[in-house]
Design an enzyme around this catalytic site. Sequence first.
Site, PDB file in Angstrom:
ATOM      1  N   LYS A  36       0.794  -1.230   0.000  1.00  0.00           N
ATOM      2  CA  LYS A  36       0.000   0.000   0.000  1.00  0.00           C
ATOM      3  C   LYS A  36       0.831   1.287   0.000  1.00  0.00           C
ATOM      4  CE  LYS A  36      -4.209  -1.962   1.886  1.00  0.00           C
ATOM      5  NZ  LYS A  36      -5.337  -1.706   2.788  1.00  0.00           N
ATOM      6  N   ASP A  88      -9.915   3.251   1.947  1.00  0.00           N
ATOM      7  CA  ASP A  88     -10.008   2.768   3.330  1.00  0.00           C
ATOM      8  C   ASP A  88     -10.702   3.781   4.238  1.00  0.00           C
ATOM      9  OD1 ASP A  88      -8.795   0.264   2.950  1.00  0.00           O
ATOM     10  OD2 ASP A  88      -6.790   1.099   3.216  1.00  0.00           O
TER      11      ASP A  88
END
Length: 139
Positions: free
Chosen positions: A71, A107
């Site tokens: 990520k 997210d």
Amino acid sequence: MEKNYRAELVGVLGDPVDGNPTGVMEEAGFEHAELNWRYITCQVSVEDLGQAMGALRALHMRGVNLTMPHKTAVLQYMDELSEAASIIGAVNTVAVRDGRLFGENTDGKGFVASLTEAGIALAGKSITVLGAGGAARGG
């Protein structure tokens, strides 16, 4: 109209990734929507991440989801970042747009949406997120 036998490709990249069930859910959704799309689960080591990003272009993939440990490492390969990905400093979704890699982070948005749907008002509140994973960066 001419028949098209080439499926649109999307997927997830991670290491480890064998226990990630996302592909099962995505494939079911594609089938339900009668889309000729395929979701592939790919184990990609950190040292191979750059090659994997190049492969997205070469294979004309639509994009991928990223899981740990990619990520933050993937940032260097992005042509463009969303505002959220830029602020958070992490990418969990890569879209291929006209051969360019666009990094997004969903997210934080997902976290806020889950609280809102549960009836938790966030206006004027401070929130502490405990955790060290990539999703914690988005909260």
